[in-house]
Scaffold this motif. Structure first.
Motif, PDB file in Angstrom:
ATOM      1  N   SER A   1       1.069  -1.064   0.011  1.00 48.01           N
ATOM      2  CA  SER A   1       0.092   0.177  -0.076  1.00 48.01           C
ATOM      3  C   SER A   1       0.823   1.143  -0.031  1.00 48.01           C
ATOM      4  O   SER A   1       1.047   1.773   1.067  1.00 48.01           O
ATOM      5  N   PRO A   2       1.350   1.661  -1.132  1.00 52.03           N
ATOM      6  CA  PRO A   2       2.235   2.845  -1.235  1.00 52.03           C
ATOM      7  C   PRO A   2       1.668   4.166  -0.778  1.00 52.03           C
ATOM      8  O   PRO A   2       2.602   5.014  -0.109  1.00 52.03           O
ATOM      9  N   GLU A   3       0.288   4.428  -0.818  1.00 46.03           N
ATOM     10  CA  GLU A   3      -0.110   5.561  -0.269  1.00 46.03           C
ATOM     11  C   GLU A   3       0.179   5.801   1.107  1.00 46.03           C
ATOM     12  O   GLU A   3      -0.163   6.949   1.689  1.00 46.03           O
ATOM     13  N   ILE A   4       0.192   4.727   1.833  1.00 46.26           N
ATOM     14  CA  ILE A   4       0.316   4.776   3.296  1.00 46.26           C
ATOM     15  C   ILE A   4       1.758   5.602   3.756  1.00 46.26           C
ATOM     16  O   ILE A   4       1.764   5.861   4.845  1.00 46.26           O
ATOM     17  N   LEU A   5       2.682   5.201   2.776  1.00 41.79           N
ATOM     18  CA  LEU A   5       3.859   6.069   3.001  1.00 41.79           C
ATOM     19  C   LEU A   5       3.759   7.703   2.620  1.00 41.79           C
ATOM     20  O   LEU A   5       4.937   8.285   2.980  1.00 41.79           O
ATOM     21  N   ALA A   6       2.756   8.067   2.339  1.00 43.40           N
ATOM     22  CA  ALA A   6       2.845   9.466   2.136  1.00 43.40           C
ATOM     23  C   ALA A   6       2.613  10.374   3.536  1.00 43.40           C
ATOM     24  O   ALA A   6       2.977  11.521   3.416  1.00 43.40           O
ATOM     25  N   SER A   7       2.318   9.775   4.620  1.00 44.47           N
ATOM     26  CA  SER A   7       2.370  10.432   5.947  1.00 44.47           C
ATOM     27  C   SER A   7       3.755  10.888   6.381  1.00 44.47           C
ATOM     28  O   SER A   7       4.490  10.216   6.319  1.00 44.47           O
ATOM     29  N   LYS A   8       3.724  12.113   6.713  1.00 38.71           N
ATOM     30  CA  LYS A   8       4.977  12.633   7.332  1.00 38.71           C
ATOM     31  C   LYS A   8       5.657  11.912   8.313  1.00 38.71           C
ATOM     32  O   LYS A   8       6.650  11.398   8.543  1.00 38.71           O
ATOM     33  N   SER A   9       4.882  11.590   9.357  1.00 30.44           N
ATOM     34  CA  SER A   9       5.227  10.885  10.693  1.00 30.44           C
ATOM     35  C   SER A   9       5.414   9.436  10.317  1.00 30.44           C
ATOM     36  O   SER A   9       6.513   8.881  10.786  1.00 30.44           O
ATOM     37  N   PHE A  10       4.706   8.639   9.551  1.00 26.83           N
ATOM     38  CA  PHE A  10       4.899   7.180   9.114  1.00 26.83           C
ATOM     39  C   PHE A  10       6.150   7.184   8.356  1.00 26.83           C
ATOM     40  O   PHE A  10       7.132   6.229   8.720  1.00 26.83           O
ATOM     41  N   SER A  11       6.370   8.076   7.525  1.00 30.79           N
ATOM     42  CA  SER A  11       7.662   8.083   6.617  1.00 30.79           C
ATOM     43  C   SER A  11       8.838   8.336   7.353  1.00 30.79           C
ATOM     44  O   SER A  11      10.062   7.745   7.130  1.00 30.79           O
ATOM     45  N   LYS A  12       8.756   9.199   8.340  1.00 34.58           N
ATOM     46  CA  LYS A  12       9.744   9.820   9.185  1.00 34.58           C
ATOM     47  C   LYS A  12      10.420   8.826   9.975  1.00 34.58           C
ATOM     48  O   LYS A  12      11.799   8.825  10.200  1.00 34.58           O
ATOM     49  N   LEU A  13       9.775   7.904  10.588  1.00 32.64           N
ATOM     50  CA  LEU A  13      10.249   6.859  11.447  1.00 32.64           C
ATOM     51  C   LEU A  13      11.181   5.790  10.639  1.00 32.64           C
ATOM     52  O   LEU A  13      12.223   5.572  11.129  1.00 32.64           O
ATOM     53  N   LEU A  14      10.645   5.523   9.364  1.00 37.61           N
ATOM     54  CA  LEU A  14      11.379   4.695   8.519  1.00 37.61           C
ATOM     55  C   LEU A  14      12.840   5.281   8.019  1.00 37.61           C
ATOM     56  O   LEU A  14      13.763   4.570   8.154  1.00 37.61           O
ATOM     57  N   LEU A  15      12.437   6.752   7.663  1.00 34.29           N
ATOM     58  CA  LEU A  15      13.591   7.313   7.033  1.00 34.29           C
ATOM     59  C   LEU A  15      14.707   7.469   8.112  1.00 34.29           C
ATOM     60  O   LEU A  15      15.751   7.351   7.682  1.00 34.29           O
ATOM     61  N   SER A  16      14.295   7.848   9.014  1.00 32.07           N
ATOM     62  CA  SER A  16      15.368   7.902  10.270  1.00 32.07           C
ATOM     63  C   SER A  16      16.131   6.788  10.516  1.00 32.07           C
ATOM     64  O   SER A  16      17.258   6.843  10.686  1.00 32.07           O
ATOM     65  N   GLY A  17      15.509   5.568  10.494  1.00 33.85           N
ATOM     66  CA  GLY A  17      16.451   4.215  10.563  1.00 33.85           C
ATOM     67  C   GLY A  17      17.263   3.943   9.297  1.00 33.85           C
ATOM     68  O   GLY A  17      18.173   3.593   9.541  1.00 33.85           O
ATOM     69  N   ILE A  18      17.089   4.354   8.414  1.00 35.20           N
ATOM     70  CA  ILE A  18      17.702   4.317   7.029  1.00 35.20           C
ATOM     71  C   ILE A  18      18.936   5.030   7.420  1.00 35.20           C
ATOM     72  O   ILE A  18      19.964   4.676   6.953  1.00 35.20           O
ATOM     73  N   LEU A  19      18.698   6.413   7.538  1.00 36.18           N
ATOM     74  CA  LEU A  19      19.801   7.462   7.578  1.00 36.18           C
ATOM     75  C   LEU A  19      20.956   7.037   8.519  1.00 36.18           C
ATOM     76  O   LEU A  19      21.956   7.131   8.233  1.00 36.18           O
TER      77      LEU A  19
ATOM     78  N   ASN B   1      23.982   8.488   6.853  1.00 35.56           N
ATOM     79  CA  ASN B   1      23.247   9.586   5.917  1.00 35.56           C
ATOM     80  C   ASN B   1      23.584   9.297   4.497  1.00 35.56           C
ATOM     81  O   ASN B   1      23.560   9.994   3.552  1.00 35.56           O
ATOM     82  N   LEU B   2      23.247   7.948   4.118  1.00 34.33           N
ATOM     83  CA  LEU B   2      23.475   7.346   2.753  1.00 34.33           C
ATOM     84  C   LEU B   2      25.047   7.465   2.139  1.00 34.33           C
ATOM     85  O   LEU B   2      25.146   7.410   1.109  1.00 34.33           O
ATOM     86  N   ARG B   3      26.055   7.590   3.100  1.00 33.09           N
ATOM     87  CA  ARG B   3      27.490   7.818   2.649  1.00 33.09           C
ATOM     88  C   ARG B   3      28.143   6.789   2.907  1.00 33.09           C
ATOM     89  O   ARG B   3      29.293   6.792   2.500  1.00 33.09           O
ATOM     90  N   GLU B   4      27.860   5.769   3.742  1.00 34.65           N
ATOM     91  CA  GLU B   4      28.821   4.625   4.172  1.00 34.65           C
ATOM     92  C   GLU B   4      28.810   3.562   2.958  1.00 34.65           C
ATOM     93  O   GLU B   4      28.155   3.474   2.111  1.00 34.65           O
ATOM     94  N   PRO B   5      30.212   2.859   2.840  1.00 39.48           N
ATOM     95  CA  PRO B   5      30.441   2.112   1.702  1.00 39.48           C
ATOM     96  C   PRO B   5      29.343   0.909   1.493  1.00 39.48           C
ATOM     97  O   PRO B   5      29.122   0.496   0.451  1.00 39.48           O
ATOM     98  N   GLY B   6      28.664   0.606   2.772  1.00 36.81           N
ATOM     99  CA  GLY B   6      27.674  -0.614   2.514  1.00 36.81           C
ATOM    100  C   GLY B   6      26.130  -0.089   2.219  1.00 36.81           C
ATOM    101  O   GLY B   6      25.488  -0.646   2.070  1.00 36.81           O
TER     102      GLY B   6
END
Length: 533
Positions: free
Chosen positions: A323-341, A346-351
């Protein structure tokens, strides 16, 4: 039918930043006509956290020009203090006046049916002005200060909060007539582990076809330890997730459900369960996002071997497919994005993989007005902000404990703990008037016979340094532990640090080569007699 697009400035979307007096959080409407602008000073304030550089590594030529220019590039908006009626669009004029009636009539004529959006303005109590955030176009309208945050109320985060509260109520009731499916990381409570546990359990809940499963996320630390994880507490608050709806490791007895055969564990980010829950390993039914090639439990049939990506990336991919539309929420996507960063530096490590970068761009709405760089800087600031923490909280922030067979000087089992800190041992000494007493109190509360504090930080020359502080309950145990380290000097070469205020049972050392914390962990496991897997 496609709805008409309205470009006029009197569209309700632009109509008001209005909030009530005396409250920190209200529903507001955006406006371009009812705001007063005030130019603020851009001079940076020195950070209260020593040893950490908040400046962005890269700045464009336009940013350098703005810093050298006499023109302040940021505009701070004053939020109107008048109370906005929840049934009407924002307004500044008094109700009943001709000006208000005329304006209200125009706004209602342009408003689209069932498309109203409410926003929550949250003013934090913290002073984050010392964090140098990257410039952005939104800063011209919203101001530089991250103390004022505007979050859109949305259906996705409301559903998530409702789910967490309902599952907490089910657990409090004993989960009658259902299996308890616990989603948890093997150990620790970093942002990536907590975010992926919450989101993956929510995903399993909404996609489950069985009504016999009660799927709950378990935060694998004690609730009292949440105070030590400043960045995690800040993230949950900014995402409007109520911590009281979360279940921590000390609030549920998983062995009780395992005793009656009603426990199913979904393990995240690892193929092996944590040492504290080793007796529950036969309840593991799924392993999600473990490394390829890792040994897994032979009875587990559902295994998702992840690539060199963040676990939050894998969870976001699940939602994007379902359900891609569920990711449109700012708070919802912020939690996942913070874990990725944080998982990828910050998307800069070799891995960091191309899939991490793709999912980060898909979740960009969660970054807010300062983008991914700004969100990462805020998270890193929070991770290194120790101003509000006691020494015991700093030691508990990243803590592990091992139990193994004792060496010859005791008949009992040994408890050895390791705390990882992001400041030097000297800075830790400066946090308190009596470090020895604070460490002794921490060892007593955790029932430790020995504590090893592993420090990793960058000095003023921006060189990475690693130090260790060894504290034991007796001089004899200290000598035994140091003899073991000396025997393994090729893996852990130590150079004595002469620091004041240390007891006879405490020694501080600098590690003479770049050493990972995993190396220290393996040495502790060998010392206490834990066999290699």
């Amino acid at each position: 039918m496609q709805e008409p697009y309205i470009r006029a400035r009197d569209n309700p979307y632009f109509d008001g930043l209005v909030r009530s007096q005396g409250t920190n959080s209200t529903n507001v409407w955006l406006s371009a006509t009812d705001m007063s602008e005030e130019v603020i000073d851009l001079s940076p304030v020195n950070s209260a956290v020593s040893g950490f550089n908040y400046e962005s590594s890269e700045h464009s030529s336009s940013e350098r020009w703005l810093k050298s220019s006499k023109i302040a590039p940021f505009i701070q908006l004053d939020i109107q203090s008048e109370l906005a009626d929840s049934n009407h669009v924002g307004y500044v004029y008094s109700p009943g006046t001709p000006e208000f009636d005329e304006k209200h009539q125009i706004l209602q004529s342009h408003a689209l049916p069932n498309t109203e959006k409410t926003y929550v303005v949250t003013k934090t109590k913290e002073k984050l002005s010392s964090t140098l955030l990257p410039l952005s176009a939104a800063s011209y309208y919203n101001g530089i200060s991250p103390e004022m945050e505007i979050v859109e109320s949305c259906e996705s985060i409301n559903k998530l909060n409702a789910y967490l509260k309902a599952r907490k109520d089910d657990v409090n009731a004993g989960v009658p007539g259902k299996f308890l499916r616990a989603v948890m990381a093997s150990d620790g409570a970093d942002v990536g582990s907590v975010a992926s546990a919450i989101m993956y359990s929510f995903y399993l809940n909404v996609t489950s076809e069985s009504d016999q499963l009660c799927t709950v996320p378990i935060i694998n630390i004690n609730r009292a330890n949440l105070v030590s994880h400043v960045e995690l507490k800040w993230l949950l608050d900014s995402c409007h997730i109520d911590p009281s709806s979360l279940i921590f490791a000390d609030e549920i007895d998983l062995s009780y459900y395992d005793l009656f055969g009603s426990l199913k564990i979904v393990l995240l980010k690892s193929s092996r369960i944590g040492s504290k829950q080793e007796k529950l390993k036969h309840a593991v039914v799924e392993i999600f996002h473990c490394r390829k090639g890792e040994p897994i439990y032979p009875w587990v049939k559902t295994v998702t071997a992840g690539e060199e990506t963040s676990c939050c990336t894998a969870v976001a991919e699940k939602f994007a497919t379902y359900s891609p539309e569920i990711l449109a929420s700012k708070s919802f996507s912020k939690l996942l994005l913070s874990g990725i960063l944080l998982d990828t530096g910050n998307l800069r490590e070799p891995g960091c993989s191309s899939k991490d970068k793709y999912m980060a761009s898909l979740l960009i709405n969660g970054a807010g007005r300062y983008g991914c760089n700004g969100l990462y800087q805020l998270l890193r600031y929070k991770m290194h902000d120790l101003s509000s923490l006691q020494v015991t909280d700093i030691l508990r922030k990243d803590f592990k404990k091992w139990t193994g067979l004792e060496c010859a000087d005791s008949r009992s089992l040994s408890q050895i703990g390791m705390s990882c800190i992001a400041i030097s041992i000297g800075q830790l000494l400066a946090q308190t008037h009596n470090l020895a007493q604070e460490i002794a109190h921490f060892q007593l509360s955790e029932k430790l016979r020995a504590l090893i504090v592993v420090s990793g930080y960058y000095n003023e020359e921006k060189n990475f340094k690693r130090e260790v502080l060894v504290s034991t309950e007796s001089v004899k145990l200290l000598e035994s532990l140091l003899f073991f380290f000396d025997f393994n000097a090729s893996r852990l070469p130590l150079k004595t640090l002469h620091l004041p205020g240390l007891k006879n049972e405490m020694k501080a050392y600098e590690i003479n080569k770049i050493t990972s914390r995993k190396t220290v962990e393996h040495l502790i496991e060998e010392f206490v007699g834990i066999p290699k897997p």
